[in-house]
Design a protein around this motif. Structure first.
Motif: not given
Length: 404
Positions: A80-87, A100-105, A164-167, A93-97
């Motif tokens: 979750i943290t790794g994919t959120t850091l991509l933002l 959100q998809i990986v985090s949702g799963i 903050l999220m990484s910590c 569009n593809s990065v945000v999608a």
């Protein structure tokens, strides 16, 4: 079980609060600042919700079968943290999608895993009390990180939220390691008595449990009304010219609701015996249409205070009562976490549709009309729950709690 493992579970609940939701209410603000439109944001948030929705039922089944729930939870937090850091590096569009998809799963697994670990540590008798503590620590974690996030947004902007999220992810991993694996009884964790052998999966027990399905349907409508309310409140502020700092506003909305949820979760855990599951859930359902109607009635930022107090009351009750109700409904079935996932699947269906529905209405009409529609949906959920009161009374779940 040992005191150390239970304390570590509370700390895990505290730190994972910031990890599970990714950017949470800050996502809409972050994307709005990068020139995204409300309906586009709503659609991509829905994509993440749909992905989580599809993973929800497998998450419960896998949790029931898992013998290393701590490791699974740790890997999910990292993903979750790794994919959120991509933002931070790209808002395409593809990065945000993808994010959100990986985090949702991944988020779909966290609820059943926490429930399974809790039940495995405490057994049936201590489950509700420990869930009350888990929820209190979870809300305290949300409160603390929102307070810190508000300061970060004020001084450094939304970008600081990523740090903050990484910590908090790293602190979650440390807390998980402190839970002793041997303290988790995997038989009890799936709703079986410790002396029983694992049962062959028979998921018909879930489909045939009408009380379970009514609970899921009611909560699906509740979350259809509830899920988009806070993000849309923040987006309404962000879209207004000369508005207050939107990042600070989003943090304030979270701080208020989480501050209320902490004592409410503890209060609820101690009142299930007295009031019963049905009445406590009814209380939470009554508050939702009032909350949405207040949001529709005024765009004054100060209205947010009352709206979020009501959110804290409802969420604080449901976070404790719903898992405890499902454990009681499915005791001895061996499919407690799968049952949790059935209800979460239905909740997720409502939550996944909520941002797209509300964003579309707000984009074509107004935020006020969108909030009015949410209030009507919440009323329907309340009526369904009220209509099926006899079912819960007949199941001896209206006024009593199961114990070992």
């Amino acid at each position: 079980m040992t005191l150390r493992s239970l304390q570590a579970l509370c700390l895990t609940s505290f730190f994972i609060a910031d990890v599970r939701d990714g950017l949470g209410p800050f996502l809409g603000i972050f994307l709005t600042q990068h020139h995204w439109q409300p309906d586009d944001i709503g659609l991509l948030m829905t994509a993440g919700g749909v992905a989580g929705l599809l993973a929800t039922l497998p998450a419960g089944v896998i949790t029931d079968a898992s013998h290393n729930k701590r490791l699974m939870l740790a890997l999910l937090c990292v993903l979750i943290t790794g994919t959120t850091l991509l933002l931070w590096f790209s808002q395409g569009n593809s990065v945000v999608a993808l994010s959100q998809i990986v985090s949702g799963i991944c988020a779909a697994f966290i609820g059943p895993l926490i429930t399974g670990i809790t039940l495995g540590l405490t057994g049936q008798n201590g489950f509700s009390a420990q869930m009350g503590k888990n929820e209190a620590f979870n809300h305290a974690g949300n409160f603390s990180t929102a307070l810190i996030a508000g300061g970060i947004a004020w001084y450094w902007g939304i970008g600081g939220i990523f740090i903050l999220m990484s910590c908090t992810m790293l602190l979650t991993l440390v807390a998980l390691l402190a839970i002793r694996r041997d303290d988790i009884d995997n038989q009890r964790a799936r709703g079986l008595e410790s002396a029983e052998s694992p049962k062959i999966p028979d998921f018909s027990v879930l489909i045939q449990n009408k009380a379970l399905l009514i609970t899921g349907l009611t909560l699906m409508l509740f979350h259809l009304a509830n899920a988009a309310l806070l993000p849309m409140l923040s987006m309404r502020i962000a879209a207004a010219p000369g508005a207050i700092n939107p990042g600070l506003y989003a943090a304030a909305t979270v701080i208020i609701s989480q501050a209320v949820m902490i004592p409410v979760a503890i209060w609820t855990a101690g009142r299930i015996d007295k009031y019963g599951y049905w009445r406590l859930i009814l209380l939470a359902l009554v508050l939702m249409p009032v909350r949405a109607a207040l949001a529709a009635s005024s765009s004054d930022p100060l209205m947010m205070v009352l709206v979020q107090i009501l959110d804290g009351l409802a969420a604080g009750v449901l976070g404790v009562v719903v898992p405890s109700l499902i454990v009681a409904l499915l005791r001895g079935s061996g499919h407690v976490n799968a049952g949790q996932s059935v209800v979460m699947l239905m909740q997720g269906a409502g939550a996944a549709m909520s941002p797209a529905l509300t964003g579309m209405i707000a984009g074509h009409y107004s935020f006020g009309i969108a909030f009015s529609v949410l209030s009507i949906i919440a009323l329907v959920a309340l009526l369904i729950w009220w209509r099926h009161a006899p079912m819960f009374s007949a199941s001896n779940l209206m006024t009593t709690k199961l114990s070992d």
